[in-house]
Design an enzyme around this catalytic site. Structure first.
Site, PDB file in Angstrom:
ATOM      1  N   ASP A  22     -43.215  29.471 -30.278  1.00 31.61           N
ATOM      2  CA  ASP A  22     -44.587  29.957 -30.215  1.00 31.61           C
ATOM      3  C   ASP A  22     -44.594  31.487 -30.266  1.00 31.61           C
ATOM      4  OD1 ASP A  22     -47.123  30.629 -29.424  1.00 31.61           O
ATOM      5  OD2 ASP A  22     -47.022  29.625 -27.485  1.00 31.61           O
ATOM      6  N   ASN A  59     -51.525  25.899 -10.496  1.00 32.09           N
ATOM      7  CA  ASN A  59     -51.845  26.324 -11.861  1.00 32.09           C
ATOM      8  C   ASN A  59     -50.652  26.183 -12.799  1.00 32.09           C
ATOM      9  OD1 ASN A  59     -54.250  27.065 -10.724  1.00 32.09           O
ATOM     10  ND2 ASN A  59     -53.925  29.273 -10.917  1.00 32.09           N
ATOM     11  N   ARG A  87     -55.863  13.157 -28.051  1.00 33.36           N
ATOM     12  CA  ARG A  87     -54.561  13.594 -27.560  1.00 33.36           C
ATOM     13  C   ARG A  87     -54.857  14.394 -26.292  1.00 33.36           C
ATOM     14  NH1 ARG A  87     -52.048  18.664 -26.059  1.00 33.36           N
ATOM     15  NH2 ARG A  87     -49.869  18.666 -26.670  1.00 33.36           N
ATOM     16  N   ASP A  90     -60.230  26.629 -40.239  1.00 38.34           N
ATOM     17  CA  ASP A  90     -61.409  25.975 -39.649  1.00 38.34           C
ATOM     18  C   ASP A  90     -61.542  24.541 -40.168  1.00 38.34           C
ATOM     19  OD1 ASP A  90     -62.243  26.467 -42.266  1.00 38.34           O
ATOM     20  OD2 ASP A  90     -63.314  28.297 -41.707  1.00 38.34           O
ATOM     21  N   HIS A 136     -57.482  22.404 -17.330  1.00 38.99           N
ATOM     22  CA  HIS A 136     -57.771  23.792 -16.977  1.00 38.99           C
ATOM     23  C   HIS A 136     -58.837  24.351 -17.905  1.00 38.99           C
ATOM     24  CE1 HIS A 136     -54.478  23.638 -19.974  1.00 38.99           C
ATOM     25  NE2 HIS A 136     -55.250  24.509 -20.597  1.00 38.99           N
ATOM     26  N   HIS A 162     -49.729  17.168 -15.551  1.00 42.77           N
ATOM     27  CA  HIS A 162     -50.280  18.160 -14.619  1.00 42.77           C
ATOM     28  C   HIS A 162     -51.653  17.792 -14.064  1.00 42.77           C
ATOM     29  CE1 HIS A 162     -46.889  20.750 -15.475  1.00 42.77           C
ATOM     30  NE2 HIS A 162     -47.019  20.383 -16.732  1.00 42.77           N
ATOM     31  N   ASP A 192     -54.034  16.704 -23.326  1.00 41.96           N
ATOM     32  CA  ASP A 192     -53.090  17.779 -23.037  1.00 41.96           C
ATOM     33  C   ASP A 192     -52.589  17.697 -21.597  1.00 41.96           C
ATOM     34  OD1 ASP A 192     -51.934  20.395 -23.903  1.00 41.96           O
ATOM     35  OD2 ASP A 192     -53.163  21.193 -22.272  1.00 41.96           O
ATOM     36  N   ASP A 198     -50.879  30.675 -15.857  1.00 40.91           N
ATOM     37  CA  ASP A 198     -52.009  31.332 -15.177  1.00 40.91           C
ATOM     38  C   ASP A 198     -53.341  30.648 -15.509  1.00 40.91           C
ATOM     39  OD1 ASP A 198     -52.155  32.005 -17.833  1.00 40.91           O
ATOM     40  OD2 ASP A 198     -52.373  34.163 -17.507  1.00 40.91           O
ATOM     41  N   GLU A 209     -49.735  14.215 -23.481  1.00 40.64           N
ATOM     42  CA  GLU A 209     -48.565  15.089 -23.646  1.00 40.64           C
ATOM     43  C   GLU A 209     -47.859  15.249 -22.307  1.00 40.64           C
ATOM     44  OE1 GLU A 209     -47.168  19.596 -23.589  1.00 40.64           O
ATOM     45  OE2 GLU A 209     -49.031  18.852 -22.759  1.00 40.64           O
ATOM     46  N   HIS A 221     -46.126  22.258 -32.029  1.00 42.13           N
ATOM     47  CA  HIS A 221     -46.481  23.654 -31.805  1.00 42.13           C
ATOM     48  C   HIS A 221     -45.853  24.246 -30.542  1.00 42.13           C
ATOM     49  CE1 HIS A 221     -49.029  21.136 -29.448  1.00 42.13           C
ATOM     50  NE2 HIS A 221     -49.708  22.119 -28.919  1.00 42.13           N
ATOM     51  N   ASP A 222     -45.163  23.423 -29.768  1.00 41.47           N
ATOM     52  CA  ASP A 222     -44.554  23.913 -28.528  1.00 41.47           C
ATOM     53  C   ASP A 222     -43.036  23.971 -28.601  1.00 41.47           C
ATOM     54  OD1 ASP A 222     -47.039  24.199 -27.252  1.00 41.47           O
ATOM     55  OD2 ASP A 222     -47.043  22.091 -26.643  1.00 41.47           O
TER      56      ASP A 222
HETATM   57  C1  NOJ Z   1     -49.482  21.874 -23.839  1.00 38.54           C
HETATM   58  C2  NOJ Z   1     -49.910  22.350 -25.164  1.00 38.54           C
HETATM   59  O1  NOJ Z   1     -49.356  21.605 -26.179  1.00 38.54           O
HETATM   60  C3  NOJ Z   1     -49.561  23.806 -25.191  1.00 38.54           C
HETATM   61  O2  NOJ Z   1     -49.591  24.320 -26.466  1.00 38.54           O
HETATM   62  C4  NOJ Z   1     -50.550  24.449 -24.281  1.00 38.54           C
HETATM   63  O3  NOJ Z   1     -50.326  25.833 -24.207  1.00 38.54           O
HETATM   64  C5  NOJ Z   1     -50.424  23.873 -22.877  1.00 38.54           C
HETATM   65  N1  NOJ Z   1     -50.334  22.447 -22.867  1.00 38.54           N
HETATM   66  C6  NOJ Z   1     -51.599  24.279 -22.031  1.00 38.54           C
HETATM   67  O4  NOJ Z   1     -52.778  23.781 -22.581  1.00 38.54           O
HETATM   68 CA    CA Z   2     -62.893  30.533 -41.177  1.00 36.95          CA
HETATM   69 CA    CA Z   3     -53.652  20.485 -12.739  1.00 37.88          CA
END
Ligand code: NOJ
Ligand code: CA
Ligand code: CA
Ligand code: NOJ
Length: 713
Positions: free
Chosen positions: A397, A219, A253, A79, A166, A259, A255, A222, A283, A353-354
């Site tokens: 992931d 989308n 940043r 947190d 989204h 898209h 996301d 999903d 991104e 993280h991706d």
């Molecule tokens: C890119 C993010 O870095 C990824 O971790 C996420 O799942 C997708 N966009 C959707 O938000």
């Molecule tokens: Ca906590």
């Molecule tokens: Ca879109």
């Protein structure tokens, strides 16, 4: 006189220190209050749930929680208080970190989603429900502002992840799936994915990633895809981002920018830049060896930077996988320097993280150390993924998002970062410099950064077994002896001696070596290092950073237009804040003339907008084309390319929201304006303009609009 001045200056520094004010604040271009320029910063990317649990009280209960974090799709308790603790105990500042990027802070769904027999939660923050509330598992608004205050006290900027593409996973046919993608406005229900009378969402199925259009209006997996051409959605996001800007964030940043419609994002950036401008980067994922002109166009024209995937993928190929070599690395640096108009503003990284973590179990640590050194000394704003400094592993992931394993300050990677990160503040060559290759073969790259007469040089030998003898190496470093900045760090570097004309003594670069040599010199002539933001409307304030502007107000030029006096809000030796003048919109160069009448070089590509922006969807029916021909748009505003037949907007889309022979595009245009426009057909052959008179349309003052016309033969 000179000595006295220096004495008083150091007296001021002592007084500042006594009052707990770091002297770093004295230099505006490097100070924590500078929200436009991150070139001197090093970002630490944190998956908030995974760094540290600072407050057990906010941990989700029951099946959503994995106390030992062995179930990595569940919440693990991390947190904002935990992050604050690591700021306050000096772990981050000890590494030289000056910015953090945290998970999207907004309220997410709390439903568990079972995918392939495994329970999933929104621990990552990408499943929003209410963009104006906090994720309770991360903390309250008080916890958030406490984090910001603690960070700023330690000269650390705070960047939030923000994902307006989204809400959360939803099913078009099953309202009981998860939380049905529901969107709330500070507690007030707005819409759900299956019951969406106001059409807040796209209902076009999932993207197959085949085209840009397909990825924007369908989308992503999903995830319930928001329709940014809906005026309520547009207004909602402007007030949502205002909420976070008002809490004092320093960066965003964005996301999944690939898209969302380009025009909507440009209009959002015009809003942010006109309200409280903060460094913004998007991104836009690229695979290894993928070079995408649409990615460059976005970085150069949207008003925000991008995460530099071209850089990251190449660094991984060269240092991690061995699928490319140092000549390929050097080519990437040369190519991106021309592809990106502001290459220094793109955010570099080696993992996130991706993707699989850089460190592979059992691999030689030196590979990671070399990749880090290369990134910290290269152009761009480096972002270090949490745990990289602890050599954490994880091939994808969610294993690349494990709970932080250790906070050791004794690792070679931690110490390496702590040596190199401060150079970005101390030596403007590292923050702002151009890049020159000085020596390269498949295993060795020696590259030089230079800004004015300041220079930093790095030599890396990625062959971990064989040394290379270096001859014929020339540098811009002035004659003299240079100690390796990393000496004593166990990285096998060496010192050098530079003779006349920049000739470096022959030496052997040890196997696996990383060496860094640097030199700084004061710059007294006005020299622009950075302008931010690079897009704005007349009346916006922008920051010009650099050296040698002098203490007395001079003149700022936008193209040939001089701004003086009240148009300049502040003028310091390293930073000027200036109001964008009311001149014709377009792309101009910014330059500075000091009070001593010395003029700087030009800083190119500043984009002046016509005025406040809204997004308008332009639609043309019955626009039949022959093979190879596409529909483009132009009109009487700069944002519509000023009647350009050579560089109109387009090609327009014709597959998802509307289908051929209807074509459409979402464009950021000036608000409350009478707009004249026409479509045209372009191919390899001559351009075919629409016939008849111009179409006209009045754009709204706020929100969005759609204008639909028939092609005029
Ligand atoms: C890119 C993010 O870095 C990824 O971790 C996420 O799942 C997708 N966009 C959707 O938000
Ligand atoms: Ca906590
Ligand atoms: Ca879109
Ligand atoms: C050229 C187009 O052909 C015409 O239709 C349009 O009105 C003008 N550009 C505007 O200057």
């Amino acid at each position: 006189m000179k000595t006295r001045k220096r004495f008083f200056l150091s007296l001021i520094s002592l007084v500042m220190l006594a009052f707990g004010v770091s002297p770093a604040r004295a230099t505006s271009d490097t100070g924590v209050a500078n929200k436009q320029n991150f070139n001197t910063d090093v970002i630490y990317q944190i998956v908030t749930d995974r760094l540290l649990d600072g407050n057990a009280v906010n941990n989700p209960a029951g099946a959503s929680f994995s106390a030992d974090c062995s179930q990595r799709k569940l919440y693990c308790g991390g947190d904002w208080k935990g992050i604050q603790n690591k700021i306050e105990d000096g772990y981050l500042t000890g590494m030289g970190i000056t910015a953090i990027w945290i998970s999207q802070p907004v309220e997410n769904i709390t439903a568990l989603i079972n995918y392939s027999g495994v329970d999933n939660t929104a621990y990552h923050g990408y499943w929003a429900r209410d963009f104006k509330k906090t994720n309770a598992a991360f903390g309250s608004f008080t916890d958030f502002t406490n984090l910001i205050a603690a960070a700023h006290l330690k000269n650390i900027k705070v960047i939030i992840d923000f994902a307006p593409n989204h809400t959360s996973p939803a099913s078009q046919t099953d309202a009981t799936f998860a939380e049905n993608g529901k969107l709330y406005d500070n507690g007030t229900y707005l819409s759900s994915y299956t019951t969406d009378p106001g059409v807040f969402f796209h209902h076009n199925g999932g993207t197959d990633f085949s085209t840009l259009e397909n990825g924007i209006y369908k989308n992503l997996f999903d995830l319930a895809d928001l329709d940014h051409n809906n005026a309520t959605v547009d207004t909602y996001f402007k007030s949502a981002i205002k909420t976070w800007l008002d809490l004092g964030i320093d960066g965003i940043r964005w996301d999944a920018v690939k898209h969302m419609p380009f025009g909507w994002q440009k209009n959002m950036m015009a809003y942010v830049n006109g309200y409280k401008p903060v460094f913004s980067f998007g991104e836009w994922f690229l695979s290894p060896n993928e070079v995408d002109p649409a990615n460059h166009y976005f970085a150069n024209k949207s008003g925000m930077s991008l995460l530099d995937f071209e850089f990251a993928q190449k660094v991984r190929q060269v240092f991690k996988d061995g699928s490319d070599d140092m000549t390929g690395l050097n080519t990437m640096i040369t190519d991106t320097a021309s592809q990106y108009a502001q290459v220094n503003d793109q955010v570099t990284f080696i993992d996130n993280h991706d993707m699989a973590r850089f460190q592979v179990a059992g691999a030689n640590n030196r590979k990671l150390e070399q990749a880090l050194a290369f990134t910290l000394l290269s152009r761009g704003v480096p972002a270090i993924y949490y745990g990289t400094e602890q050599y954490m592993t994880g091939t994808g992931d969610p294993d690349n998002r494990a709970r932080m394993t250790s906070f050791s300050t004794a690792t070679t990677a931690y110490k390496l970062i702590s040596k190199l990160a401060p150079l970005r503040k101390a030596n403007p060559a590292v923050a702002y410099g151009t890049t020159t290759q000085r020596w390269v073969n498949s295993n060795v790259l020696i590259f030089e950064r230079q800004f004015g007469t300041s220079v930093a040089v790095a030599a890396i030998n990625r062959d971990l077994v064989n040394a290379t003898s270096i001859t014929g190496f020339y540098t811009a470093l002035p004659a003299g002896s240079y100690t390796d900045v990393l000496s004593g760090q166990g990285l096998n570097g060496n010192d050098i001696t530079v003779g006349s004309g920049g000739a470096v003594n022959n030496f052997t670069l040890a196997a696996g070596a990383v060496a860094v040599w640097q030199y700084t010199a004061a710059i007294t002539a006005p020299t622009i290092a950075h302008v931010g933001p690079m897009m704005g409307k007349p009346g916006n304030t922008i920051a010009i950073d650099g050296r040698g502007f002098g203490a007395t107000k001079g003149t700022v030029y936008f193209g040939a237009t001089a701004v003086t006096g009240a148009g300049i809000a502040s003028w310091e030796d390293t930073e000027i804040k200036v109001t964008v003048p009311s001149i014709a919109p377009g792309v101009v160069a910014v330059s500075v003339k000091s009070a001593a009448l010395v003029t700087s070089g030009a800083y190119n590509n500043f984009e002046i907008l016509t005025g406040p922006q809204v997004t308008v969807r332009f639609v043309v029916n019955n626009a039949n084309t022959v093979s190879g021909e596409n529909i483009y748009l132009t009109g009487d505003k700069y944002e519509l390319a000023n009647w350009s037949a050579a560089t109109p907007l387009g090609p327009l889309f014709n597959q998802v929201v509307y289908q051929y022979p209807t074509w459409y595009s979402d464009v950021s245009v000036p608000a409350s304006s009478v707009i004249s426009f026409k479509f045209m057909k372009k191919s390899a052959g001559p351009t075919v303009w629409e016939g008849g008179s111009n179409h006209t349309f009045t754009s709204p003052a706020s929100g969005t609009a759609t204008v639909i016309v028939n092609w005029q033969p």
